[in-house]
Design an enzyme around this catalytic site. Structure first.
Site, PDB file in Angstrom:
ATOM      1  N   ARG A   1       0.905  -1.348  -0.159  1.00 17.78           N
ATOM      2  CA  ARG A   1       0.035  -0.048   0.054  1.00 17.78           C
ATOM      3  C   ARG A   1       1.004   1.467   0.061  1.00 17.78           C
ATOM      4  NH1 ARG A   1      -4.203  -0.996   4.582  1.00 17.78           N
ATOM      5  NH2 ARG A   1      -4.583  -3.037   3.478  1.00 17.78           N
TER       6      ARG A   1
ATOM      7  N   ARG B   1      -3.803   6.560   0.475  1.00 21.20           N
ATOM      8  CA  ARG B   1      -4.270   7.683   1.197  1.00 21.20           C
ATOM      9  C   ARG B   1      -3.261   8.441   2.010  1.00 21.20           C
ATOM     10  NH1 ARG B   1      -9.477   5.774   4.377  1.00 21.20           N
ATOM     11  NH2 ARG B   1      -8.410   3.731   4.036  1.00 21.20           N
TER      12      ARG B   1
ATOM     13  N   ARG C   1      -7.393  11.104  -6.383  1.00 22.78           N
ATOM     14  CA  ARG C   1      -8.822  10.306  -5.891  1.00 22.78           C
ATOM     15  C   ARG C   1      -9.872  11.144  -6.017  1.00 22.78           C
ATOM     16  NH1 ARG C   1     -10.050   6.129  -3.117  1.00 22.78           N
ATOM     17  NH2 ARG C   1     -12.317   6.781  -3.567  1.00 22.78           N
TER      18      ARG C   1
ATOM     19  N   ASP D   1      -7.255  -3.209  -6.937  1.00 25.61           N
ATOM     20  CA  ASP D   1      -8.018  -3.808  -5.731  1.00 25.61           C
ATOM     21  C   ASP D   1      -8.075  -5.546  -5.933  1.00 25.61           C
ATOM     22  OD1 ASP D   1      -9.299  -3.213  -2.849  1.00 25.61           O
ATOM     23  OD2 ASP D   1     -10.453  -4.761  -3.882  1.00 25.61           O
TER      24      ASP D   1
ATOM     25  N   TYR E   1     -14.378 -12.655   1.117  1.00 28.40           N
ATOM     26  CA  TYR E   1     -15.150 -11.736   0.405  1.00 28.40           C
ATOM     27  C   TYR E   1     -16.579 -12.072  -0.163  1.00 28.40           C
ATOM     28  CZ  TYR E   1     -11.705  -8.213   1.798  1.00 28.40           C
ATOM     29  OH  TYR E   1     -10.750  -7.390   2.650  1.00 28.40           O
TER      30      TYR E   1
END
Lengths: 342, 342
Positions: free
Chosen positions: B21, B25, B34, B71, B147
C-alpha cells in the site's frame, strides 16, 4: 480429578475433556436463567446465577471440568473503568485516554468489588462432584489492556499499538498494574476453591515479536511467578490465542503448566515442539463443532491420536458458538470417552 | 532490477525495498487524484489514474518496485458479483448464497472486464524507470472466497467455514474456479509487462490446518503451476497473512519464489526455517511505521541484520496505514539504503 492428574503429569485414566464457553447461549437452560437477569455484568455478579450456569454443562455432558462463569472484563470494571455489555454488539468500555486515566484505576477496589465472583467460586466448588475440577480464569494483561484502550474487542488494535510504540513506559505501567491485579484475582479464586486457572489472551495474535515478548510472555510470567509463590502446585493454563510460532517461546518462558492451542496451531508441530515440555489443551475448530457431519468425529480422533503420546486435555480452539446444537457437543464428548476406553 | 535479482537469487547490489500500500491515502498527491474519481472501483478501472497513483511513491521515495494500483475485488466484480466500496466501511459484496450463485459466476467475462487493468500494467511498465520492477497482484482464492461469501472482510468467517465443513465439494468448486481465474489474470498481467506477481491471502490466518492445506496451500500451488507453465522465470510472491507455523509448509509446498511475512512472524524463526529455502519479504510493523520515534530505525536494522545472510526484500508486515506521515516512510527507505551501503 482426571484434569488435575493430567496437568500434573501423573497419567490420568482418560483424556479429560471440557470446552471453552461450555456454559452459555447455545444451551436452552442457560438462556432460561439469563432471561431473569438481562444485564450481563449483573448476571456475572450474581452467584446463584453463575453457579447454575456453570453447573448446567456438567449435568448435561459430564465434562471433567467446570469453569467459573464470569467475564474477563470484571477486572477493568472492578478497577473503576466503565464497562457495558450491549446486546448484539458486545462489551463497550469508555476507552482509557492517557496516563491520568491509568492513574485513576484503583486496585484497592478489587477485593470488595469482586467478592461476588469469589462467592461464586466457593459455592460452585461445593456444588461440583469431587472428580470434576473447577477452573478459575482471568483475562491476560495485553487482552485486558486492548479492551481498555480500544474500548472494544476485535478492532485492529491501532490505539494500543500506537500507545505501545509512542509511550512504552506508560503502557508497561498499565500492563504491570493489570498483571498484579490478575495475579491477585487468580490467587483469591484459588483461595476459594479453584483447582486450576486459565489466562485468556484473546488478542495476542498478530503482534510484532517485541510486543509479544514484553506484553504477552513477560506479563504472563509475572502472573505465574506470583501464583506459584503462593500456590506452587496449582496448574496455570495459558492461552495466547493466535500466537503462531511464538507459542513455542510462550511455552518455554512463562512457566505455565499447559497451553491452550487455538484452532490454527498444527497438531504435528504442537506434538513435537510443545507437548514434550508441557500439557497441551485443544484444539477442535469451533466452526466444525457447529457444522457437525462426518468431518467432526474424524477431526476429534485426529486430535486425540496426535496427542496420545503426552499430556493432553481435549478442548476447542476457541469458545462454543451460540448457534451450536448441543447434540454436537454431546457427540464429541462421547467420541472422546470412546477413544479413552480403547 | 535489484528486486528481480534478489528474487532470482542472483545476489542484488542492495536490499530491495518497497511497501505494501505504498500508493494510497497517506500521500497528499494520491488524495488529490482520488478526489477526481470518488468511486473507488471506477478509479481502479481508469488507467490514467492508476498509473499516476502507482508512480507517485516511486517519484517520492525511489522504491525498487511499483505495484499495480488496483484492488483484489476486481476479480469477483469481473466474475459478475456485485461489489461496492463504501466510504468508512470498506468493500461490501452481495454474498454468494448457494451453488446456483457460484454457477452464475462467469469466467468468460474476465478478459473484457479486466482490460483496463491490463492497460494500466502496460502503461505503468512503459512509464517506470528500467531498474524499477513492476509487481502485478491478485487476491488468493481463499481470501476472495471469504469476501464473496461473507460479503465483507474482517468478519469471523463463520459463513465460509460453515460452507467449507457442510459442503466441501461446493467450496472446492468455488476455490478452483477462483484459482484458475486468478492464474489467468496474473498471466495476463505478466503478458502486459509485470516483472513479478504477488498473491494476497489476507484472511488465511486462524484457519484450522486441514482448511489451510486445502484452500491456501493447494489453491496457491494450483495457481503457481499455471503461471510457471507459461512463465517459468517470473517470480511469484505468496502472502498467507497470519499463517503462523504453516508459513513453513506454505513455503515448502506451493512452489512460490518468495513469501511475504506478516508482522507476527518472528525474525529468527523465519531466517532459520524459511529463508534457506526461498526469498523472504517483510516485515516491519505498519503501526510502528505510523508511530515513528527511536524504535523505528532500530526495528528496521534488526530486520535487515537478521535476514542479511540470505535473500530478503524489505517491506512491511501489512499495508501502510492512511494516517502514516510520509516522512516516516522516507526515513525507513533511507535506513534501508544506508544499511545496504555499509
Amino acid at each position: 480429578m482426571p484434569l488435575i492428574e493430567t496437568l500434573a503429569g501423573r497419567g490420568a485414566r482418560r483424556v479429560p475433556c471440557w470446552m471453552m464457553r461450555q456454559a452459555g447461549r447455545y444451551l436452552p437452560e442457560y438462556r432460561a436463567v439469563r432471561a431473569d437477569i438481562p444485564d450481563f455484568l449483573c448476571f456475572c455478579y450474581t452467584p446463584d446465577a453463575t453457579v447454575e450456569a456453570a453447573l448446567q454443562p456438567i449435568r448435561r455432558f459430564g465434562f471433567d471440568a467446570a469453569i467459573l462463569f464470569s467475564d474477563i472484563l470484571v477486572v477493568p470494571d472492578a478497577l473503576g473503568q466503565s464497562v457495558r455489555f450491549i446486546e448484539g454488539v458486545g462489551p463497550v468500555l469508555e476507552p482509557l485516554a492517557d496516563d491520568r486515566a491509568i492513574a485513576r484505576l484503583d486496585p484497592a477496589r478489587l477485593e470488595a468489588h469482586l467478592a461476588p465472583v469469589y462467592a461464586s467460586v466457593s459455592r460452585l466448588r461445593a456444588a461440583l462432584p469431587p472428580e470434576v475440577a473447577l477452573i478459575g480464569f482471568a483475562g491476560a494483561p495485553w487482552t485486558l489492556a486492548h479492551y481498555m484502550i480500544e474500548g472494544r474487542g476485535g478492532s485492529d488494535g491501532g490505539r494500543i499499538r500506537a500507545w505501545a510504540y509512542r509511550a512504552p513506559e506508560s503502557l508497561a505501567r498499565l500492563i504491570g498494574l493489570l498483571a498484579d491485579a490478575v495475579a491477585g484475582y487468580l490467587i483469591r479464586q484459588i483461595d476459594c476453591g479453584a483447582d486450576a486457572v486459565q489466562l485468556f489472551d484473546s488478542w495476542a495474535g498478530g503482534l510484532a515479536e517485541p510486543l509479544f515478548r514484553t506484553h504477552v510472555i513477560e506479563a504472563t510470567r509475572r502472573i505465574v511467578v506470583q501464583i506459584r509463590d503462593r500456590y506452587p502446585q496449582t496448574p496455570v493454563i495459558g492461552f495466547p490465542r493466535g500466537g503462531g510460532v511464538l507459542y513455542r517461546d510462550f511455552a518455554e518462558e512463562t512457566g505455565v503448566t499447559a497451553v491452550s492451542l487455538d484452532t490454527a496451531v498444527p497438531l504435528a508441530w504442537a506434538a513435537e515442539t510443545l507437548q514434550p515440555r508441557l500439557c497441551v489443551q485443544g484444539n477442535l475448530d469451533n466452526h466444525l463443532l457447529l457444522a457437525g457431519g462426518a468431518a467432526l468425529p474424524a477431526a476429534v480422533l485426529s486430535i486425540l491420536d496426535r496427542f496420545a503420546a503426552g499430556r493432553h486435555i481435549f478442548n476447542l480452539g476457541h469458545g462454543i458458538l451460540p448457534e451450536t446444537p448441543p447434540e454436537h457437543v454431546a457427540a464429541v464428548v462421547e467420541s472422546v470417552r470412546g477413544w479413552s476406553r480403547r
